[in-house]
Enzyme design. Sequence first.
Site, PDB file in Angstrom:
ATOM      1  N   CYS A  10       0.867  -1.180   0.000  1.00 16.15           N
ATOM      2  CA  CYS A  10       0.000   0.000   0.000  1.00 16.15           C
ATOM      3  C   CYS A  10       0.907   1.234   0.000  1.00 16.15           C
ATOM      4  O   CYS A  10       2.072   1.153  -0.381  1.00 16.15           O
ATOM      5  CB  CYS A  10      -0.980  -0.017   1.171  1.00 16.15           C
ATOM      6  N   ASN A  13       2.236   1.490   4.421  1.00 18.85           N
ATOM      7  CA  ASN A  13       2.525   0.235   5.143  1.00 18.85           C
ATOM      8  C   ASN A  13       2.210   0.347   6.627  1.00 18.85           C
ATOM      9  O   ASN A  13       2.835  -0.289   7.471  1.00 18.85           O
ATOM     10  CB  ASN A  13       3.985  -0.219   4.925  1.00 18.85           C
ATOM     11  N   CYS A  15      -1.507   0.895   7.391  1.00 16.48           N
ATOM     12  CA  CYS A  15      -2.954   0.613   7.501  1.00 16.48           C
ATOM     13  C   CYS A  15      -3.343  -0.641   6.702  1.00 16.48           C
ATOM     14  O   CYS A  15      -3.548  -1.716   7.273  1.00 16.48           O
ATOM     15  CB  CYS A  15      -3.791   1.808   7.031  1.00 16.48           C
ATOM     16  N   ARG A  16      -3.431  -0.508   5.375  1.00 18.49           N
ATOM     17  CA  ARG A  16      -4.011  -1.598   4.580  1.00 18.49           C
ATOM     18  C   ARG A  16      -3.103  -2.810   4.427  1.00 18.49           C
ATOM     19  O   ARG A  16      -3.542  -3.948   4.652  1.00 18.49           O
ATOM     20  CB  ARG A  16      -4.400  -1.069   3.184  1.00 18.49           C
ATOM     21  N   SER A  17      -1.840  -2.607   4.025  1.00 21.55           N
ATOM     22  CA  SER A  17      -1.009  -3.795   3.747  1.00 21.55           C
ATOM     23  C   SER A  17      -0.618  -4.581   5.008  1.00 21.55           C
ATOM     24  O   SER A  17      -0.588  -5.810   4.953  1.00 21.55           O
ATOM     25  CB  SER A  17       0.203  -3.460   2.871  1.00 21.55           C
ATOM     26  N   ASP A 127      -8.008   3.877   0.747  1.00 18.95           N
ATOM     27  CA  ASP A 127      -7.091   4.370   1.786  1.00 18.95           C
ATOM     28  C   ASP A 127      -7.904   4.925   2.963  1.00 18.95           C
ATOM     29  O   ASP A 127      -8.651   5.885   2.793  1.00 18.95           O
ATOM     30  CB  ASP A 127      -6.243   5.471   1.144  1.00 18.95           C
TER      31      ASP A 127
HETATM   32  P1  4NP Z   1      -1.821   2.853   4.053  1.00 15.79           P
HETATM   33  O1  4NP Z   1      -2.460   4.233   4.583  1.00 15.79           O
HETATM   34  O2  4NP Z   1      -1.274   3.152   2.675  1.00 15.79           O
HETATM   35  O3  4NP Z   1      -2.990   1.931   4.002  1.00 15.79           O
HETATM   36  O4  4NP Z   1      -0.771   2.461   5.057  1.00 15.79           O
HETATM   37  C1  4NP Z   1      -1.735   5.428   4.604  1.00 15.79           C
HETATM   38  C2  4NP Z   1      -0.869   5.680   5.651  1.00 15.79           C
HETATM   39  C3  4NP Z   1      -0.174   6.877   5.688  1.00 15.79           C
HETATM   40  C4  4NP Z   1      -0.352   7.807   4.673  1.00 15.79           C
HETATM   41  C5  4NP Z   1      -1.209   7.544   3.621  1.00 15.79           C
HETATM   42  C6  4NP Z   1      -1.906   6.335   3.586  1.00 15.79           C
HETATM   43  N1  4NP Z   1       0.333   9.043   4.717  1.00 15.79           N
HETATM   44  O5  4NP Z   1       0.090   9.899   3.850  1.00 15.79           O
HETATM   45  O6  4NP Z   1       1.166   9.248   5.628  1.00 15.79           O
END
Ligand code: 4NP
Length: 159
Positions: A10, A13, A15-17, A127
């Site tokens: 993702c 790294n 939240c989703r992955s 996201d």
């Molecule tokens: P992820 O979510 O891609 O599912 O881990 C996010 C975590 C952090 C950010 C964006 C999406 N960020 O912009 O910091």
Amino acid sequence: MQKARVLFVCLGNICRSPTAEGIFRHRVTQAGLADRIEIDSAGTGDWHIGRQPDPRARAFASEAGYSIEDLRARQVSAGDFERFDYLLAMDAQNLADLQAMQPPGWDGSLELFLSFVPGLGLREVPDPYTGDDDDFRDVIRLVEQGADALLETIRRRLD
Ligand code: 4NP
């Protein structure tokens, strides 16, 4: 295929992955395939390297019966195309970023994670980072469906 090596990707790294890593690992262990399927996760971005998953991702994973406490964020690298057979992107931007890194001649599978779920009608795990609790619950629900479908596909391909 003797062994399958799966990397969930993702943006951050956190939240989703990592949620996908934790849920898929749980499914794979329950199926008795822990020694046949290697699992990891990474982010295309570098902002959260070394951090635990987001507290909301941890809380909703725990509520649903999964532990992702021990995971730490890392950034995807060129070497991941050698280390993994499946690079599974959470959304279209993650997929495009990975396609830009893909070495010529690599013969693994680079796909959207949800493409394994027949008839879902949704291509991406949205996201949740700037979203609310329901967005984090949706991640769990979508990832559970993706994990079940992925396990079925890989199980068929293992000899
Ligand atoms: P992820 O979510 O891609 O599912 O881990 C996010 C975590 C952090 C950010 C964006 C999406 N960020 O912009 O910091």
